[in-house]
Design an enzyme around this catalytic site. Structure first.
Site, PDB file in Angstrom:
ATOM      1  N   TYR A 123       0.813  -1.211   0.000  1.00 52.73           N
ATOM      2  CA  TYR A 123       0.000   0.000   0.000  1.00 52.73           C
ATOM      3  C   TYR A 123       0.853   1.270   0.000  1.00 52.73           C
ATOM      4  CZ  TYR A 123      -4.183   2.790   1.003  1.00 52.73           C
ATOM      5  OH  TYR A 123      -5.218   3.682   0.931  1.00 52.73           O
ATOM      6  N   LYS A 170      -0.835 -13.650   5.018  1.00 48.75           N
ATOM      7  CA  LYS A 170      -0.738 -14.614   3.919  1.00 48.75           C
ATOM      8  C   LYS A 170       0.629 -15.306   3.997  1.00 48.75           C
ATOM      9  CE  LYS A 170      -2.587 -16.471   0.164  1.00 48.75           C
ATOM     10  NZ  LYS A 170      -3.790 -17.337   0.236  1.00 48.75           N
ATOM     11  N   ASP A 203      -7.482 -14.645   3.005  1.00 50.54           N
ATOM     12  CA  ASP A 203      -8.636 -15.055   2.203  1.00 50.54           C
ATOM     13  C   ASP A 203      -9.673 -15.769   3.057  1.00 50.54           C
ATOM     14  OD1 ASP A 203      -6.404 -16.731   2.304  1.00 50.54           O
ATOM     15  OD2 ASP A 203      -7.014 -17.915   0.580  1.00 50.54           O
ATOM     16  N   ASP A 227      -6.509  -2.270   4.604  1.00 51.59           N
ATOM     17  CA  ASP A 227      -7.315  -1.382   3.775  1.00 51.59           C
ATOM     18  C   ASP A 227      -8.530  -2.121   3.224  1.00 51.59           C
ATOM     19  OD1 ASP A 227      -7.808   1.073   2.218  1.00 51.59           O
ATOM     20  OD2 ASP A 227      -7.245  -0.165   0.502  1.00 51.59           O
ATOM     21  N   ASP A 231     -12.695  -2.058   4.824  1.00 49.46           N
ATOM     22  CA  ASP A 231     -13.826  -1.684   3.963  1.00 49.46           C
ATOM     23  C   ASP A 231     -14.867  -2.795   3.919  1.00 49.46           C
ATOM     24  OD1 ASP A 231     -12.439   0.631   3.478  1.00 49.46           O
ATOM     25  OD2 ASP A 231     -12.633   0.540   1.299  1.00 49.46           O
TER      26      ASP A 231
END
Length: 332
Positions: A123, A170, A203, A227, A231
């Site tokens: 990011y 991850k 995930d 991020d 959301d």
């Protein structure tokens, strides 16, 4: 008396910021505002999107309140939000997600918090073109940043009487970068045995948030995952227009609306100020104006519970100012 840096932003930013300021002033909080521009308005006026005088104001006041600022997609200047976090080392992003009364959602009792590392990972936008047609983005993860955000999360959980922190990663694929983030989390967790610590692959965590979000309490994420996940969580309770956000560091804190600048409705006076108002409530608690924060929050929740005055995005017809008027009336 507190002096706070106010960055109205652009698009609908000035509209929601002015109403939030009006609500804060009606609450009895003793605040003086230093107004500064950022983004395109600052570029037009000063030739830079982050003027030095803005940064100096936040450094001096230690606290800022910021409306939404447009970030051009695929071209133009880089994100002002990212630039602000980097310039002031606002390393911790805090996003409480709590369902509001009378707003339809699958989990009306949902109450969780996303803690996001704010300075590293993909990011950060560290990109370059190697050769025409080939672009490389750099994912930087350090032990220092990973440890301090984990410490922030556990300190927050302890202070707010939260019981569990889930590290989102991850590390099964990015064994070195995400592996380091996870390793630092586990080391910090050892010093906080009273708080449950677990982890989930990003995930799977995303799927679990959709299926059974009530299993989570505090989610600790590296920058990009945070991020996206924050959301997603906002969507569980009605969208970005309803949730607060804070960026916190040792040099200060900036409280912000996390939604976009919505240029398509700018100037119409119909934007929902709830996100920035909720961020302002966090800000008031941060500066120990707790009585004012409670007055505003109680009035806001009453307005939502009654459901008579709603902005267009949540099924009503009220203007931004009318919504603010109703909250102010409930405080009197």
């Amino acid at each position: 008396m507190h002096t706070i840096t106010l960055i109205p932003g652009d698009g609908i930013g000035p509209e929601v910021a002015s109403e939030v300021v009006r609500i804060i002033e009606a609450s009895g909080a003793q605040i003086e505002w230093e107004m500064h521009v950022a983004g395109q308005p600052a570029l037009d006026k000063f030739g830079t999107t982050l003027p030095d005088e803005l940064l100096e104001s936040i450094k001096r006041n230690k606290v800022g309140l910021k409306g939404p600022i447009t970030t051009p997609v695929g071209k133009g200047f880089t994100s002002v939000n990212v630039g602000l976090r980097k310039a002031l080392d606002l390393y911790a992003n805090l996003r409480p997600i709590q369902a509001l009364p009378n707003i339809p959602c699958r989990n009306p009792n949902l109450d969780l918090v996303v803690v996001r590392e704010n300075t590293e990972s993909l990011y950060s936008g560290l990109e370059h073109e190697i050769i025409p047609g080939v672009v490389e983005s750099l994912k930087i993860i350090t032990e220092k940043a990973s440890t301090r955000i984990a410490q922030f999360a556990f300190d927050y959980a302890q202070r707010e009487k939260r019981k569990k922190i889930t590290c989102v990663h991850k590390a099964n694929i990015m064994k070195m970068s995400d592996g380091l983030f996870l390793e630092c989390f586990r080391k910090v967790a050892e010093d906080h045995p009273r708080i449950e610590a677990d982890d989930k692959i990003v995930d799977n965590a995303s799927m679990q948030l959709v299926i059974r979000p009530e299993q989570f309490d505090v989610l600790l994420c590296e920058n990009l995952y945070g991020d996206i996940v924050s959301d997603l969580c906002a969507g569980l309770i009605g969208g970005l227009g309803l949730v607060p956000g804070a960026n916190i560091g040792e040099k200060g804190a900036v409280f912000e609306a996390v939604h976009g600048s919505a240029p398509d409705i700018a100037g119409l006076g119909i934007a929902n100020p709830t996100a920035l108002l909720q961020s302002a409530i966090l800000m008031l608690r941060h500066i120990d104006e707790r009585q004012a924060a409670e007055r505003i929050e109680t009035a806001m929740l009453t307005v939502f519970e009654e459901g008579k005055v709603r902005t267009r995005d949540i099924g009503g017809t009220a203007k931004t100012a009318e919504f603010a008027d109703e909250i102010i009336a409930k405080m009197s």
